[in-house]
Design a protein around this motif. Structure first.
Motif, short mmCIF file in Angstrom:
data_model
loop_
_atom_site.label_atom_id
_atom_site.label_comp_id
_atom_site.label_asym_id
_atom_site.label_seq_id
_atom_site.Cartn_x
_atom_site.Cartn_y
_atom_site.Cartn_z
N LEU A 103 37.46 -76.18 -33.54
CA LEU A 103 36.32 -76.62 -32.68
C LEU A 103 35.76 -76.60 -34.02
O LEU A 103 35.49 -75.63 -35.08
CB LEU A 103 35.82 -75.82 -32.17
CG LEU A 103 36.00 -75.20 -30.75
CD1 LEU A 103 35.47 -74.59 -29.94
CD2 LEU A 103 37.07 -76.42 -30.15
N SER A 104 34.58 -77.42 -34.47
CA SER A 104 33.55 -77.94 -35.64
C SER A 104 32.61 -77.62 -34.87
O SER A 104 32.06 -78.52 -34.14
CB SER A 104 34.44 -78.54 -36.58
OG SER A 104 34.01 -79.41 -36.33
N ALA A 105 31.32 -77.10 -35.81
CA ALA A 105 30.02 -77.77 -35.60
C ALA A 105 29.20 -77.86 -36.99
O ALA A 105 29.34 -77.40 -37.63
CB ALA A 105 29.73 -76.24 -35.36
N GLU A 124 20.86 -77.02 -36.15
CA GLU A 124 22.11 -76.60 -37.23
C GLU A 124 22.69 -75.09 -36.05
O GLU A 124 21.60 -74.46 -35.50
CB GLU A 124 21.74 -76.45 -39.06
CG GLU A 124 20.82 -75.29 -38.83
CD GLU A 124 20.59 -75.26 -40.57
OE1 GLU A 124 20.75 -73.60 -40.94
OE2 GLU A 124 21.08 -75.89 -41.26
N ILE A 125 24.16 -76.21 -36.31
CA ILE A 125 24.88 -74.76 -35.13
C ILE A 125 24.59 -74.08 -36.50
O ILE A 125 25.76 -73.99 -37.46
CB ILE A 125 25.62 -75.05 -34.31
CG1 ILE A 125 24.67 -76.32 -33.69
CG2 ILE A 125 26.39 -74.52 -33.84
CD1 ILE A 125 25.44 -76.47 -32.27
N ASN A 126 24.73 -72.77 -36.58
CA ASN A 126 25.48 -71.41 -37.51
C ASN A 126 26.11 -70.84 -37.80
O ASN A 126 27.31 -69.99 -38.05
CB ASN A 126 24.18 -70.48 -37.68
CG ASN A 126 22.73 -71.79 -38.52
OD1 ASN A 126 23.11 -72.76 -39.51
ND2 ASN A 126 21.87 -71.41 -37.91
N SER A 127 26.50 -70.49 -36.22
CA SER A 127 28.00 -69.54 -35.51
C SER A 127 28.35 -69.54 -34.25
O SER A 127 27.26 -69.96 -33.58
CB SER A 127 27.02 -67.72 -36.15
OG SER A 127 28.83 -66.95 -35.38
N MET A 128 29.68 -69.79 -34.23
CA MET A 128 30.63 -69.78 -32.61
C MET A 128 30.88 -68.65 -33.14
O MET A 128 31.90 -67.85 -33.46
CB MET A 128 31.19 -71.02 -32.92
CG MET A 128 30.14 -72.54 -33.45
SD MET A 128 31.13 -73.98 -32.43
CE MET A 128 32.73 -74.41 -34.05
N THR A 129 31.52 -67.81 -31.16
CA THR A 129 32.44 -67.41 -31.28
C THR A 129 33.05 -67.38 -29.87
O THR A 129 32.65 -68.34 -29.02
CB THR A 129 31.62 -65.80 -31.39
OG1 THR A 129 32.66 -65.01 -31.38
CG2 THR A 129 31.27 -65.28 -29.98
N GLY A 150 24.98 -70.02 -31.44
CA GLY A 150 24.05 -69.58 -31.87
C GLY A 150 23.62 -71.11 -33.35
O GLY A 150 23.96 -70.93 -34.22
N GLY A 151 22.27 -70.68 -32.86
CA GLY A 151 21.91 -71.46 -34.20
C GLY A 151 19.95 -72.16 -34.33
O GLY A 151 19.63 -70.35 -34.25
N HIS A 191 21.70 -66.84 -36.76
CA HIS A 191 22.67 -66.99 -38.11
C HIS A 191 24.09 -66.72 -37.69
O HIS A 191 24.81 -67.14 -37.90
CB HIS A 191 21.73 -65.31 -38.92
CG HIS A 191 20.78 -66.23 -39.87
ND1 HIS A 191 21.46 -67.05 -41.07
CD2 HIS A 191 19.93 -65.59 -40.09
CE1 HIS A 191 20.00 -67.60 -41.51
NE2 HIS A 191 19.00 -66.45 -40.70
N CYS A 192 24.08 -65.46 -36.57
CA CYS A 192 25.40 -65.21 -36.69
C CYS A 192 25.96 -64.55 -35.17
O CYS A 192 24.98 -64.05 -34.47
CB CYS A 192 26.03 -64.09 -37.32
SG CYS A 192 24.27 -63.30 -37.78
N VAL A 193 26.74 -64.38 -34.57
CA VAL A 193 27.50 -64.17 -33.09
C VAL A 193 28.57 -63.64 -33.19
O VAL A 193 29.61 -64.31 -33.90
CB VAL A 193 27.01 -65.22 -32.33
CG1 VAL A 193 25.33 -65.64 -31.88
CG2 VAL A 193 27.60 -67.01 -32.34
N THR A 194 28.92 -62.57 -32.26
CA THR A 194 30.06 -61.73 -32.02
C THR A 194 29.93 -62.24 -30.69
O THR A 194 29.28 -61.97 -30.13
CB THR A 194 30.34 -61.40 -32.97
OG1 THR A 194 31.80 -60.91 -33.34
CG2 THR A 194 29.50 -59.76 -32.89
N VAL A 195 31.43 -61.12 -30.06
CA VAL A 195 31.27 -60.70 -29.00
C VAL A 195 31.95 -59.33 -28.94
O VAL A 195 32.60 -59.49 -29.57
CB VAL A 195 32.54 -61.79 -28.57
CG1 VAL A 195 32.80 -61.10 -27.20
CG2 VAL A 195 32.11 -62.84 -27.17
N ARG A 196 31.65 -58.40 -27.99
CA ARG A 196 31.90 -57.03 -27.56
C ARG A 196 32.95 -57.57 -26.60
O ARG A 196 32.62 -56.86 -25.57
CB ARG A 196 30.72 -56.25 -28.15
CG ARG A 196 31.65 -54.54 -27.64
CD ARG A 196 30.52 -53.95 -27.69
NE ARG A 196 30.60 -52.65 -27.72
CZ ARG A 196 29.88 -51.27 -27.49
NH1 ARG A 196 28.98 -52.03 -27.27
NH2 ARG A 196 29.91 -50.19 -27.36
N GLU A 197 34.27 -57.22 -26.65
CA GLU A 197 35.63 -57.81 -26.08
C GLU A 197 35.30 -57.16 -24.01
O GLU A 197 34.66 -56.86 -23.44
CB GLU A 197 36.49 -58.36 -25.68
CG GLU A 197 37.11 -59.33 -26.73
CD GLU A 197 38.11 -59.84 -27.39
OE1 GLU A 197 38.72 -59.43 -26.63
OE2 GLU A 197 38.14 -60.42 -27.97
#
Length: 323
Positions: A74-76, A112-117, A128-129, A156-162
């Motif tokens: 996947l590319s943003a 712009e899309i800055n981050s994906m998770t 996120g963007g 700027h950034c996204v992450t997941v806490r599973e």
């Protein structure tokens, strides 16, 4: 590509293939390069093996984020996400499987899309963007199903806490927000720059990186890189690194981090900066550990250069791949 473009190239994003034998990297010109790690790491590798097996233009704007699923890359780019088949890319076929745009308020703005998770709990893509929102897409049917609203400036950034079904996001507004991925509600908002131990007003308040490991969070940007305990929501360690950190990761008993400066910093959880390992680019944007393959287990870092440094051993650079 001419010498001027090469001189001004920046690598923003990287992702290893699911099999771990290939590395994809995205640059400021909207290009994605695919490198064969198995060829570059083989004992009889030549300079040619450090060049891409494939380079193609994926987006109009910079490729700020790359991510691999079980079989797709996947590319943003500017306001859009494209999916590419890894098996097709390795055969040099570059046709996107699909391209999707989040539901933006205005059709004129292209944030712009800055981050994906990926949130593995419900197989969704978290994005996120530049429109200050976090968009959540169902990867099964390609539909954007939720928008998380709360940041007052771009994300700027996204992450997941599973384990906790939580999404974390960091923004230009200086906040790290923790969201319940089931309800879409913001459950906590940490304004990092308001903590004196973290604040660095000379750099600003923006948060450029956030990552988690169960109950622990790393975040930084304008404020110093800091380690937080997510149950008490308090900073436990501050890392005295110059400049802004752009990407950090937990690795065994270390924290590896890159940002302004031509080195990868190795930090101990208690706050000590244990080592700084020299790199080719003068400033770094991205670091990735290849956990998909034991045979090609490397650390790769990219930044303000057409070269991506490869570490087979964390304590020194082995060689560089070249765009």
């Amino acid at each position: 590509m001419g010498p001027v473009e090469l001189l001004h190239m920046s690598v923003f994003s990287q992702s290893f293939s699911p099999c771990g034998r290939f590395l994809a990297a995205g640059n400021n010109y909207g290009e994605i390069a695919v490198f064969s790690l198995s060829a570059a790491l083989s004992p009889d590798a030549t300079a040619l093996n450090q060049k891409p097996v494939l380079t193609f233009t994926a987006h109009e704007g910079p490729v700020f984020s790359l991510l691999s699923t079980d079989c797709h890359l996947l590319s943003a780019g500017n306001g859009e996400i494209s999916a590419w088949s890894w098996s097709e890319l390795t055969k040099k076929n570059v046709k996107p499987l699909w391209t999707r745009r989040p539901n933006y308020k205005s059709s004129l703005e292209i944030p712009e899309i800055n981050s994906m998770t990926i949130n593995p709990r419900d197989n969704s893509l978290v994005v996120g963007g530049g429109d200050n929102n976090i968009h959540v897409m169902d990867l099964e049917n390609g539909v954007f199903k939720t928008v998380l609203q709360g940041h007052s400036d771009y994300v700027h950034c996204v992450t997941v806490r599973e384990r906790e079904a939580e999404i974390l996001s960091g923004g230009e507004d200086g906040a790290v927000r923790l969201w319940d991925s089931r309800t879409g509600q913001c459950v906590h908002c940490i304004e990092v720059y308001k903590y004196e131990v973290c604040a660095r007003p000379q750099y600003g308040k923006w948060i450029s990186c956030v990552t988690t490991d169960s109950d622990w969070m790393l975040c930084g940007g304008g404020p110093s890189l800091s380690l937080w305990h997510l149950r008490s929501l308090s900073p436990t360690s501050i890392f005295n690194l110059s400049g802004c950190q752009r990407q950090s990761t937990f690795h065994q008993d270390l924290i590896l981090t890159v940002g302004e400066g031509a080195f990868v910093s190795h930090c101990l959880l208690g706050g000590e900066v244990k080592a700084q390992i020299p790199c080719t680019p003068q400033s770094l944007n991205t670091l990735q550990l290849n956990n998909n393959s034991t045979e090609h287990r490397v650390l790769t870092v990219g930044g303000s250069s057409d070269r991506i440094d490869v570490f087979t051993n964390l304590s020194y650079r082995a060689f560089s791949l070249r765009f």
